[in-house]
Design a protein around this motif. Structure first.
Motif, PDB file in Angstrom:
ATOM      1  N   PRO A  37      -9.232   3.037   0.035  1.00  9.96           N
ATOM      2  CA  PRO A  37      -8.297   2.016   0.528  1.00  9.96           C
ATOM      3  C   PRO A  37      -7.961   1.001  -0.553  1.00  9.96           C
ATOM      4  O   PRO A  37      -8.854   0.535  -1.263  1.00  9.96           O
ATOM      5  CB  PRO A  37      -9.060   1.357   1.685  1.00  9.96           C
ATOM      6  N   ARG A  63     -12.054   4.502   6.718  1.00 10.27           N
ATOM      7  CA  ARG A  63     -11.155   5.254   5.844  1.00 10.27           C
ATOM      8  C   ARG A  63      -9.742   4.688   5.984  1.00 10.27           C
ATOM      9  O   ARG A  63      -9.418   4.028   6.966  1.00 10.27           O
ATOM     10  CB  ARG A  63     -11.145   6.728   6.246  1.00 10.27           C
ATOM     11  N   LEU A  64      -8.922   4.978   5.006  1.00  7.78           N
ATOM     12  CA  LEU A  64      -7.517   4.608   5.104  1.00  7.78           C
ATOM     13  C   LEU A  64      -6.851   5.513   6.129  1.00  7.78           C
ATOM     14  O   LEU A  64      -6.939   6.738   6.038  1.00  7.78           O
ATOM     15  CB  LEU A  64      -6.853   4.738   3.738  1.00  7.78           C
ATOM     16  N   ALA A  75       0.828  -1.202   0.000  1.00  2.00           N
ATOM     17  CA  ALA A  75       0.000   0.000   0.000  1.00  2.00           C
ATOM     18  C   ALA A  75       0.863   1.252   0.000  1.00  2.00           C
ATOM     19  O   ALA A  75       0.567   2.229  -0.703  1.00  2.00           O
ATOM     20  CB  ALA A  75      -0.936  -0.010   1.206  1.00  2.00           C
ATOM     21  N   THR A  92      -7.483   0.364   7.490  1.00  4.34           N
ATOM     22  CA  THR A  92      -8.783   1.023   7.465  1.00  4.34           C
ATOM     23  C   THR A  92      -9.336   1.156   8.874  1.00  4.34           C
ATOM     24  O   THR A  92      -9.164   0.278   9.719  1.00  4.34           O
ATOM     25  CB  THR A  92      -9.770   0.228   6.605  1.00  4.34           C
TER      26      THR A  92
END
Length: 310
Positions: free
Chosen positions: A125, A180-181, A67, A211
């Protein structure tokens, strides 16, 4: 030599070899940036090697590193290699970035931190990505307090403040949505300039990335402000910049505390728990900052929610 004793020299040898394409002998030295039970970080030239905590899950870490590689301009990108195991610890490689200068508080990049967080929180995400680990880390800090200093006179108010939190903030239930990320452990030590020394600010440390509730990422500076440890103007700089960058964690105007209250209380309890455990381990009295955190926990345990009551 134990496994832990062997880790640091082995990590230094690895980062030296990774930093140079040729033989490992070179005129530049290797610097130890951190050497704690949960993290060992060394730097050689422009390469940094990080040995993660013993209980780090390999699959989750790999997802978080992937990520970070995709979140260009927000997180420091990893170097190409996947995590590997060295003396029982997962290790990752990163480029070196220039950290925030702790001796120059007036230059603290609050606006940059807020803008990066807002951008992170607005980013869809990547799939898959684990849950943000902030509440779990807070719970572990309280657990360590119970293990190391259960009878310390400052422990009781911290536990009272902790027990008053909802289950999700104590890592005992799923976090409420929409998810949310999130970074998961935001403080100014998590920013570097890359390329060093004058590149743009980027976030570092993916161990808690995932998340969850984005207000958690604002909770540490919010807690410091509420407890009198962060000047009001610095808190306002941070909050104003986050809102100006359309960060979704708090309303665009008005009182942010209905959203920030629970995460700020959790971070206050976590920080106080760590402070007491450190003081007990070294047999020293609590310092002024430690006492302010404990006092905040005592007030939190009896105060009504939704306000900066530290």
């Amino acid at each position: 030599m134990t496994t832990d004793d062997a880790l640091l020299p082995a990590l230094e040898a690895r980062v030296r070899a990774r930093a140079h394409a040729g033989p490992s002998a070179c005129p530049c030295g290797t610097a130890t940036l951190a050497d704690r039970p949960d993290t060992t970080v060394v730097r050689h030239a422009g390469t940094v090697a990080k040995a993660h905590a013993v209980d780090t899950g390999p699959a989750e870490l790999a997802l978080r590193v992937t990520a970070a590689a995709r979140l260009t301009g927000v997180l420091l990108p990893p170097l190409a290699e996947a995590p590997f195991v060295l003396h029982g610890r997962l290790v990752t490689y990163w480029p070196y970035g220039e950290p925030v200068d702790p001796e120059d508080p007036d230059a603290a990049p609050w606006e940059a931190a807020a803008a990066l967080l807002a951008r992170l929180h607005r980013t869809p995400p990547p799939s898959p990505v684990p849950a943000m680990r902030g509440p779990v880390k807070a719970a572990r800090a309280v657990g360590r307090l119970l293990d190391t200093a259960p009878h310390h006179p400052a422990t009781a108010p911290v536990l009272a403040a902790w027990s008053a939190l909802p289950a999700w903030a104590r890592g005992e239930a799923p976090m409420p949505g929409p998810a949310r990320l999130c970074h998961g452990d935001l403080h100014l030590g998590q920013l570097v300039r890359h390329p060093a020394p004058a590149g743009p600010w980027l976030l570092i440390d993916v161990d808690d990335l995932g998340t969850g509730v984005p207000a958690w990422d604002l909770a540490r500076p919010a807690a410091w402000y509420a407890c009198g440890l962060l000047p009001p103007d610095e808190w306002q700089r941070f909050l104003t910049a986050y809102r100006a960058s359309e960060g979704p964690a708090v309303p665009s105007d008005g009182d942010p505390w209905p959203v920030l209250d629970v995460p700020a209380r959790a971070l206050t309890a976590q920080t106080a728990a760590r402070a007491i455990a450190r003081a007990a381990a070294t047999d020293r009295p609590l310092d002024e900052v430690d006492l302010s955190l404990v006092d905040a926990c005592a007030r939190m345990a009896s105060a009504a929610p939704q306000g900066p009551h530290c």
